[in-house]
Enzyme design. Structure first.
Site, short mmCIF file in Angstrom:
data_model
loop_
_atom_site.label_atom_id
_atom_site.label_comp_id
_atom_site.label_asym_id
_atom_site.label_seq_id
_atom_site.Cartn_x
_atom_site.Cartn_y
_atom_site.Cartn_z
N ASN A 1 0.87 -1.17 0.00
CA ASN A 1 0.00 0.00 0.00
C ASN A 1 0.91 1.23 0.00
O ASN A 1 1.50 1.56 1.03
CB ASN A 1 -0.89 -0.05 1.26
N TRP A 2 1.02 1.86 -1.15
CA TRP A 2 1.96 2.98 -1.27
C TRP A 2 1.42 4.27 -0.66
O TRP A 2 2.13 5.26 -0.56
CB TRP A 2 2.31 3.22 -2.75
N LYS A 3 0.14 4.29 -0.27
CA LYS A 3 -0.49 5.48 0.31
C LYS A 3 -0.24 6.69 -0.60
O LYS A 3 -0.28 6.56 -1.82
CB LYS A 3 -0.01 5.69 1.74
N HIS B 1 -9.55 1.23 4.58
CA HIS B 1 -8.30 1.39 5.35
C HIS B 1 -8.57 2.32 6.53
O HIS B 1 -9.37 3.25 6.43
CB HIS B 1 -7.21 1.95 4.43
N GLU C 1 -5.73 -5.06 10.34
CA GLU C 1 -4.70 -4.07 10.63
C GLU C 1 -5.05 -3.33 11.92
O GLU C 1 -5.86 -2.39 11.90
CB GLU C 1 -4.61 -3.05 9.50
#
Ligand code: PGA
Length: 268
Positions: A8-10, A101, A182
């Protein structure tokens, strides 16, 4: 079950040039490591503006491309300024999307109602979805993890009754929906739960999903939160942990591929 390691590169990297550099090194390491990651499906989720670049460069490789979010309002087009629809991200080459998320739940107030719309839009446009769930530090300290998960996983129960799944086999849902556990307090902090804690929580998630419909096959449940090259082995060793959703360590090809290699080795 096949393992998944998802980056997840955000809101990174800053420029298209830096995206290409990250891809150069990822693809170079992936080339030399492809036989050693055969048990592990790799996927990266760049920001929306980089989806087309990334998916074009990943064509013909074994790595998949995901969006980090899609519009809740429509699966195709409409007057929704600032949004990107499931159809648009699929057209840009994404085959999956991350949804729910904790940063979106926190900064964009994403509720279960929003998420059920997004899940339906994703499936309508044939995107797989990685649904993120997890408790805050306060909830963890108050031992409310399972209660929080009950509330967050209720969207999957709702999803099972949606028209988008009519005529669909439950097998195909398990192929298109992944759960990522998470704990919010572990994201970007360097703090991690014990493998025993994650194992017990994943068992709870799997049981909860199975209780919604006994004909459902087992869903993949990934762990996310401060996974790195040093701790990946320990998480990968648990049969309940079907992969990792990786933030910070996904921005360096060496650490991302080391995590992939750890899962590949453990699941081989
Ligand atoms: P982290 O992020 O690996 O940097 O903790 C994980 C995530 O937010 O998905």
């Amino acid at each position: 079950m096949q393992a998944w390691v998802i980056g997840n590169w955000k809101q990174n990297p800053a420029t298209n040039n830096d995206v290409n550099k990250l891809l150069d090194s990822l693809l170079a390491v992936n080339d030399t490591a492809s036989t050693s990651t055969a048990q592990c499906q790799l996927m990266v989720a760049p920001s929306c503006v980089h989806l087309a670049t990334v998916s074009a460069r990943l064509q013909g490789t074994s790595m998949l491309c995901a969006a980090q979010n899609i519009s809740a309002h429509s699966d195709s087009t409409g007057a929704y300024t600032g949004d990107c629809s499931a159809q648009q991200v699929a057209d840009a080459g994404a085959t999956w999307t991350i949804l729910g998320h904790s940063e979106r739940r926190q900064y964009h107030r994403e509720s279960n109602d929003t998420l059920i719309s997004k899940l339906c839009h994703a499936l309508t446009q044939n995107l797989g979805a990685v649904l993120c769930v997890g408790e805050t530090q306060e909830q963890y300290d108050a031992q409310q993890t399972f209660a929080v998960l009950d509330e967050q996983l209720a969207v999957v129960k709702d999803l099972l009754t949606q028209p988008v799944l009519e005529g669909d086999s439950s097998l195909s849902l398990a192929e298109r929906l992944i759960i990522a556990y998470e704990p919010v307090w572990a994201i970007g902090t360097g703090k991690v739960p014990t493998v025993a804690e994650v194992t017990a929580t994943h068992a709870y998630i799997k049981q909860t999903l199975a209780s919604f419909d006994t004909s459902l096959p087992e869903f993949a449940v990934l762990y996310g939160g401060s996974v790195n090259a040093d701790n990946a082995d320990s998480f990968a060793g648990s049969p309940m942990i079907n992969g990792a959703l990786v933030g910070g360590a996904a921005l360096k090809s060496e650490s991302f591929m080391a995590i992939a290699a750890a899962f590949n080795h453990a699941k081989a």
